[in-house]
Design a protein around this motif. Structure first.
Motif, short mmCIF file in Angstrom:
data_model
loop_
_atom_site.label_atom_id
_atom_site.label_comp_id
_atom_site.label_asym_id
_atom_site.label_seq_id
_atom_site.Cartn_x
_atom_site.Cartn_y
_atom_site.Cartn_z
N GLN A 1 2.45 85.58 21.68
CA GLN A 1 1.80 85.14 22.57
C GLN A 1 2.85 84.80 23.97
OE1 GLN A 1 -1.17 85.47 23.73
NE2 GLN A 1 -2.58 85.46 21.91
N VAL A 2 2.27 84.90 25.16
CA VAL A 2 3.10 84.36 26.37
C VAL A 2 2.24 83.24 27.00
CG1 VAL A 2 3.84 84.87 28.38
CG2 VAL A 2 4.46 86.41 26.59
N GLN A 3 2.70 82.23 27.40
CA GLN A 3 2.15 81.20 27.99
C GLN A 3 2.68 80.82 29.08
OE1 GLN A 3 1.23 77.75 25.39
NE2 GLN A 3 -0.81 78.43 25.45
N LEU A 4 1.93 80.69 30.54
CA LEU A 4 2.71 80.49 31.82
C LEU A 4 2.22 78.95 31.93
CD1 LEU A 4 3.08 83.29 31.91
CD2 LEU A 4 2.43 83.31 34.47
N VAL A 5 2.89 78.06 32.14
CA VAL A 5 2.67 76.65 32.61
C VAL A 5 3.28 76.25 33.73
CG1 VAL A 5 3.15 74.14 31.54
CG2 VAL A 5 3.09 76.24 29.91
N VAL A 6 2.12 75.68 34.79
CA VAL A 6 2.55 75.50 35.99
C VAL A 6 2.33 73.75 36.12
CG1 VAL A 6 1.58 75.51 38.21
CG2 VAL A 6 1.11 77.52 36.66
N SER A 7 3.40 73.41 37.06
CA SER A 7 3.24 72.08 37.35
C SER A 7 3.61 71.81 38.65
CB SER A 7 4.27 71.18 36.45
OG SER A 7 5.83 71.75 36.53
N GLY A 8 3.71 70.51 39.35
CA GLY A 8 4.10 70.14 40.52
C GLY A 8 3.01 70.04 41.69
N GLY A 9 1.93 70.24 41.45
CA GLY A 9 0.76 70.07 42.45
C GLY A 9 0.49 68.55 42.71
N GLY A 10 -0.31 68.53 43.75
CA GLY A 10 -0.60 66.93 44.08
C GLY A 10 -1.08 66.75 45.44
N LEU A 11 -1.07 65.64 45.69
CA LEU A 11 -1.61 65.07 47.11
C LEU A 11 -0.27 64.84 47.92
CD1 LEU A 11 -3.71 64.31 49.40
CD2 LEU A 11 -3.53 61.99 48.28
N VAL A 12 -0.39 65.57 49.23
CA VAL A 12 0.84 65.12 49.93
C VAL A 12 0.53 65.02 51.47
CG1 VAL A 12 1.26 67.55 50.54
CG2 VAL A 12 3.29 65.91 50.56
N GLN A 13 1.22 64.25 52.34
CA GLN A 13 0.63 64.04 53.92
C GLN A 13 1.21 65.31 54.47
OE1 GLN A 13 2.30 60.41 54.87
NE2 GLN A 13 0.49 59.14 54.07
N PRO A 14 0.44 65.62 55.43
CA PRO A 14 1.12 66.69 56.50
C PRO A 14 2.40 66.39 56.94
CG PRO A 14 -1.01 66.00 57.26
CD PRO A 14 -0.74 64.92 56.05
N GLY A 15 3.11 67.44 56.95
CA GLY A 15 4.54 67.52 56.98
C GLY A 15 5.37 67.11 55.98
#
Length: 121
Positions: free
Chosen positions: A1-15
């Motif tokens: 099986q192959v899995q893709l694990v994503v990380s790094g999203g979130g809330l950030v201010q403009p700029g």
């Protein structure tokens, strides 16, 4: 099986900046194209950026000059460095490997789970 694990999203201010990563695990021979898509509320999923194993990359016009898509082939991982973020970049981001090869002569498409990126003050 192959899995893709994503990380790094979130809330950030403009700029501000965020870095997403997408790591594929499992029995993998090679991955040519690695890409990132996004889907904002009420909109269709769109291609943001993609890169090939040869090192070429293409970007949506809306992110050119702000986003980059480096990859680490040894780790079967693609990143997306997002700078100068604006509220228009708010969306769920997905990684996509459209031609992952697990056995010679076969290729399959895989998607990572989405990660929310919210740009707001």
């Amino acid at each position: 099986q192959v899995q893709l694990v994503v990380s790094g999203g979130g809330l950030v201010q403009p700029g501000g900046s965020l870095r997403l990563s997408c790591a594929a695990s499992g029995s993998i021979v090679s991955i040519n194209v690695m890409g990132w898509y996004r889907q904002a509320p009420g909109k269709e999923r769109e291609l943001v950026a993609a890169t090939t194993s040869g090192g070429s990359a293409n970007y949506a016009d809306s992110v050119k000059g702000r986003f980059t898509i480096p990859r680490d082939n040894a780790k079967n991982t693609v990143y997306m460095q997002m700078n100068s973020l604006s509220p228009e970049d708010t969306a769920v981001y997905y990684c996509n490997y459209p031609s992952l090869i697990r056995r010679p002569g076969t290729a399959s498409e895989y998607w990572g789970q989405g990660t929310q990126v919210t740009v707001s003050s």
